[in-house]
Design a protein around this motif. Sequence first.
Motif, mmCIF file in Angstrom:
data_model
loop_
_atom_site.group_PDB
_atom_site.id
_atom_site.type_symbol
_atom_site.label_atom_id
_atom_site.label_comp_id
_atom_site.label_asym_id
_atom_site.label_seq_id
_atom_site.Cartn_x
_atom_site.Cartn_y
_atom_site.Cartn_z
ATOM 1 N N GLU A 140 -2.015 -19.012 4.114
ATOM 2 C CA GLU A 140 -3.334 -19.574 3.822
ATOM 3 C C GLU A 140 -4.359 -18.767 4.610
ATOM 4 N N ALA A 142 -6.569 -19.803 6.549
ATOM 5 C CA ALA A 142 -6.652 -20.329 7.921
ATOM 6 C C ALA A 142 -5.555 -19.735 8.806
ATOM 7 N N ASN A 143 -4.362 -19.528 8.238
ATOM 8 C CA ASN A 143 -3.274 -18.934 9.027
ATOM 9 C C ASN A 143 -3.666 -17.543 9.500
ATOM 10 N N GLU A 146 -6.392 -17.582 12.157
ATOM 11 C CA GLU A 146 -5.898 -17.957 13.485
ATOM 12 C C GLU A 146 -5.109 -16.821 14.118
#
Lengths: 282, 282
Positions: A140, A142-143, A146
Motif C-alpha cells: 500500500e 502507506a507502507n 513509512e
Amino acid sequence: MEENTAPFIAQRNNVTILGQGSQVMVFAHGFGCDQNMWRYVIPAFLEGYKVVLFDHVGAGHSDLSQFDPVKYGTLHGYAKDVLDICRLAGGRDIIFVGHSVSALIGILAAIEAPEMFSRLILVGPSPCYINDGDYIGGFERANIEELLEFMDGNYLGWSSAMAPAIMGNPDRPSLASELENSFCRTDPEIAKHFARTTFLSDHRADLDKLTVPSLILQCSADVIAPQAVGEYLHRQLANSTLVLMKATGHCPNLSAPDETIESIARYLPPSTTGRGHHQQAA
Amino acid sequence: MEENTAPFIAQRNNVTILGQGSQVMVFAHGFGCDQNMWRYVIPAFLEGYKVVLFDHVGAGHSDLSQFDPVKYGTLHGYAKDVLDICRLAGGRDIIFVGHSVSALIGILAAIEAPEMFSRLILVGPSPCYINDGDYIGGFERANIEELLEFMDGNYLGWSSAMAPAIMGNPDRPSLASELENSFCRTDPEIAKHFARTTFLSDHRADLDKLTVPSLILQCSADVIAPQAVGEYLHRQLANSTLVLMKATGHCPNLSAPDETIESIARYLPPSTTGRGHHQQAA
C-alpha cells in the motif's frame, strides 16, 4: 575529462570489462548494491561473452561528484547512463541483465534505443511497487511512505532492519548481512534519494513501448516483487518470457546463483564465440 | 473479582468457548494479533472439540488494566495465564495450538504443568530469534535492536513497514493489511513491551524439559522463523514431529488455513466426540 567521452563514462560508472566473447552482456545492479553483487553469476558467461559491469552513480566506486539529484530524480537519468555504457561497449546486439530497479532502468534504455539491444534479462523487476486498483504491486502507499520515512530518519537502522526481509533466506544469515553491509556502504543521502526514485516510480504506462525481447526472472516469496507483478509484466511486455524461479527472496543473483545462471543460459541463443553458454558446455 | 477465579480469568483474557466436543483445544495468538486470527482455522475443529480462544493481556479485548510490565517482562508471565485458562477449560488432555511467540509460551506452560496437556501444536515457533554461534535464529542482534528501536520511535510506522515482510504473500496485499491493522489496534506501549519480551527471549535451554508430544509446523520462506529453527526445535524437543508446510510467510493460519487445518488434523488422533477431525469427515 569531457562528458560523454569514454574515459569520463568509464570513471563515472566504474566500468569493468571482462571475458572472451564478442557479444556484450551488461550487468546492472539494484538499489543499495554495486557490481560486486554479480560475482557468482558472471564467471559462467566469461568464456562466451564480453561481460560489462558498472556501478550506478552513487553506488560502489562510482564518481560520487557526478551525483545530480535532478538527473537521478527519475529512472530515466540512470537509463541515460546505461545507454552511455552500452555505447562504450559497442552499442549493438547487447544482452542487458538488470536486477530489481535496474530491470526497469534497462527497459527504459531499450525503449530509448532499441537498436542497441538484442535481449533484456529482468531479474525481480517491478514497474510499480504500490497497489493501485486491480494492480498488485505488493505494498500500500502507506507502507512505502513509512519505509521511506524510516529510512530518512535512520538509514543504518533501516538497512539493518530491512535487509533480512528483502533478502529472505533467513536460514543463511550471511546473505542478509552482505546486503546490509552493502546498503551501509552507500552514501545515506544518495541512497535515500535513489530509494525514493525507485519505490515511488510507476512505469506501467511505458511497458508497451518495449520491442526488445525480454526474460522475466520471477522469484518465489519475494516481498519486493510479488509473482503477480511478474505476471503483469509478462502480459504487458511484447516478446517476453516468464520464468518462475524456485529461488526465494529478492536477490537470486546472491542466494541462488546456479539457478540464475541456468535460467539466463537457457534463454540465450548459443553464443558465437568462446565455449558458449552453459547448455553448450559439456 | 478475585484473581484466579474463573470470571476474573475469563474477563482478563476475553476467553471464548465454542464447539461440541469434550476434548479441549486452546488456540493462542501471536504478537500484535488476537483470537480473531484463528477464525479460518477453528471452524474445522468445532464439531470434534471444545475450542477455547483468548486474547493475551494487552491484546484484543483483554483487560488492559491487568497489564503488568514485570509479570509480562518474560514469556513465563504469559505462560502463567495460559495455565489459568487451561485450568478454566478443564485442565486435562488439552491440545494447545500456539502461533509464533505463543508456541514458546505453550512450551513453557507444558513444562510447568505437563499433566494438563496431551499435545502441543507449534505454528512458526522460534526459541531464539538471534543468531548465536552455530545456532541460526535468522537475525543478527543488531537487526533485532534496530527493529525494536524503529518500533520505539514510530510504532505505527513500524507496523506499516514490517507487516508486509512478516506476512509475506505479497500477491495478496489484504493479508498484510489485516496484520498491519491488527498491529495498529494494539496499545503501542504494550506492543513495544511484548515485542521486546518476544524478540529478546532465548528459551533454548528450556527445550529439553518438555515431555508433552509436539507438532512443529514450519512455514517456507518465513523471515521470522527460518527452517533451520524448525529443524533445531525438532532435534531438541523429545516426541516432536516436524512438518514443512508449503505455506510461505509467518502466518499460515491466515494465509494458508486449509493447509494449517490439514496439518493439525493429520497429527491429532481421531477425536472421541462429534464428527471428529477432517480425516474422518467424508
